[in-house]
Scaffold this active site. Sequence first.
Site, mmCIF file in Angstrom:
data_model
loop_
_atom_site.group_PDB
_atom_site.id
_atom_site.type_symbol
_atom_site.label_atom_id
_atom_site.label_comp_id
_atom_site.label_asym_id
_atom_site.label_seq_id
_atom_site.Cartn_x
_atom_site.Cartn_y
_atom_site.Cartn_z
ATOM 1 C CE1 TYR A 150 8.043 -1.242 30.455
ATOM 2 C CE2 TYR A 150 8.640 -3.451 31.184
ATOM 3 C CZ TYR A 150 7.716 -2.573 30.645
ATOM 4 O OH TYR A 150 6.451 -3.019 30.315
ATOM 5 C CE LYS B 37 3.797 -0.273 32.497
ATOM 6 N NZ LYS B 37 2.885 0.488 31.570
ATOM 7 C CB THR C 8 4.861 -5.205 32.864
ATOM 8 O OG1 THR C 8 5.766 -6.302 32.841
ATOM 9 C CG2 THR C 8 5.529 -4.111 33.695
ATOM 10 C CG ASP C 9 5.202 -10.547 34.034
ATOM 11 O OD1 ASP C 9 5.828 -9.659 33.413
ATOM 12 O OD2 ASP C 9 5.271 -11.754 33.727
ATOM 13 C CD GLU C 10 9.531 -7.116 32.099
ATOM 14 O OE1 GLU C 10 10.542 -6.431 32.317
ATOM 15 O OE2 GLU C 10 9.189 -7.475 30.948
#
Length: 350
Positions: free
Chosen positions: A156, A160, A131-133
């Site tokens: 989260y 990741k 993810t870009d998060e």
Amino acid sequence: MGKKNIIITGGAGFIGSHVVRRFVKNHPDLHIINVDALTYAGNLENLKDVEQANNYEFLRIDITDKAAIESLFSSRTIHGVIHLAAESHVDRSITNPIDFVMTNVVGTVVLLNAYKAYGDTENGRFYHVSTDEVYGTLGEDGKFTEETPYDPNSPYSASKASSDHFVRAYHETYKLPVVISNCSNNYGSHQFPEKLIPLMIHNITHNKPLPVYGKGENVRDWLWVEDHARAIETIYFEGRNGETYNIGGNNEWKNIDLVHKLCEIMDRKLDRNAGDSAKLITYVTDRKGHDFRYAIDASKLENELKWSPSVAFDQGFEKTIDWYLENTEWLERVTSGAYSDYYEAMYTSR
Ligand code: NAD
Ligand code: TYD
């Protein structure tokens, strides 16, 4: 020679089901093994149209179950892994981070070890879908590139980021052929209604309040899920080992603007008076540590592998809304049972 075995983890989830469908249909020369634990987010109904295909197999396995994963990898040659299984919802990670460490970090390392020990590391590859998060949050300007330093803010995104680091480390340390992609927010059919768009669609149809966090000014970049699945297919076959590719839709929306747009379309589709759905908008307490803005610079993927988003947002958004309205039984089934406990805990008296 038989077909090459490719494991897709998390294939019963939102994005995973689109990826499985694409691989089963486009690659009859591959045998697709969908490995999924069927948590609350996994649903075999999402795969009805491929379950009879002769190049498809489903195995219910929890990726943290080391013995089960080792037994699978040692029982046949696994050419490649496309790893999507994860705990994926930020709000759940805030209330229960341990589940995220277990699946996203430990589960990823269990898979890496099994692939390293038994997989076809000469010719295949291990693809981690991320993810870009992991890059944290942006202010009003700028975009995430592949060089942006990791700076995760939620449990989260921390989990990741950690799993991305393990994948990179296995490339550096053991020369495992790996590739990683970091994608922005996806929208489309079969998304579990804990995420913004299907949750709002579900609430509008039931005339329930639409809980907008904070002032609704946070910005997300939305990508059509099929475009993400196509990017994954491209990167799996054509990406370079050891590389990271950012994937994005070039399609930034403030949450409140997106919710208003949704309300307008829903009024039209449900034959309600203009403005009726928007009356349900309710501002609620903000998410803890809420990242302000995500935006992706996908030029590496666009230039190197010639991928770009294929569906304009207006078109993809209408199609998405139509899917949920045409599949109310799906929505009702996944929101029965445990969903109401979740909803109550997350939103009542927020
Ligand atoms: P999802 O929550 O809809 O699906 C996750 C799937 O993983 C489910 O089928 C679930 O049963 C399975 N799973 C969970 N824990 C498991 C375990 N321990 N063992 C085996 N299977 C398990 O998630 P999604 O939105 O489809 O996301 C898929 C992947 O893409 C995730 O890795 C996520 O981080 C990443 N991603 C998601 C988005 C997004 O917008 N949804 C954006 C970028 C990246
Ligand atoms: P979400 O779909 O949970 O994705 P992510 O947190 O991974 O970006 O949320 C998208 C945006 O919508 C995010 O800024 C949080 C906001 N949001 C709400 O305002 N209300 C809600 O009920 C939900 C689920 C999300």
